[in-house]
Design an enzyme around this catalytic site. Sequence first.
Site: not given
Length: 253
Positions: A18, A157, A161, A192
């Site tokens: 990204i 994670y 975030k 990705t």
Amino acid sequence: MSSLAGRTALVTGGGRGIGRAIALALAADGAAVAVAYRRDEEAARKTVADIEAAGVRGHAFRASVDDLDECRALAAQVEAELGALDILVHSAGIASRGHGVADTDPAELERLLRVHAFGPHHLSQALLPLMRRAERSDMVFVSSVITDTKPPFTAPYTMGKAAMEALAEVLAKEERGNGMHVNVVAPGVVDTDMGRRLVRATTGIEDIRQADASSPFGHVCSPEEVAAVVRFLVSDGASYLTAQRVVIDGGTF
């Protein structure tokens, strides 16, 4: 999109995925673009070459955003070599290992929080004096829909975030008087390396193209589709927009 000629951007994690797509999109709109990378120098140099092929200046800086000293050194390099900065995109990221809370290594939790929350805080803090010199500046945080869904086995994670998004919201309020726009983009699964690993781990699908048929609009989100939203957020078209979180998941959630 409106021209970004005369503007200068830094994209962390800009060598791949990204971040690379965002770096190339900003370059296509006329901005000089620097990318920060941690390990993959070859990918970063390829991105810089593609930036320069668009007719604008490109730079690559090696830095680990999870390290306070390296964040400060990166900010000093940006000022010394670029002389100005008015677009900062926090795109560097790593995935967690998929363990439950009971089995998560504390070192993994600390690492994820450093990359996704502490690093963006340290780098933003170090670059704010330079960005405040611009008449208009933009900061964009690349988050995830995971802060909405909060699935099991993702605590490091998800926590990283969520903390990142909190930082963005605070910065939007603190820096609006200095002409800064601060926004968040929150993609779902993106095509990705990280997205392919996620699809393999959660569905067993080896080829992400097999997920196209069950995805909104017939395909898994591409990095370029995320980059297109960032292009808008830093453009003149978003001149009265800040403190927003744009979900890019095809309406899945």
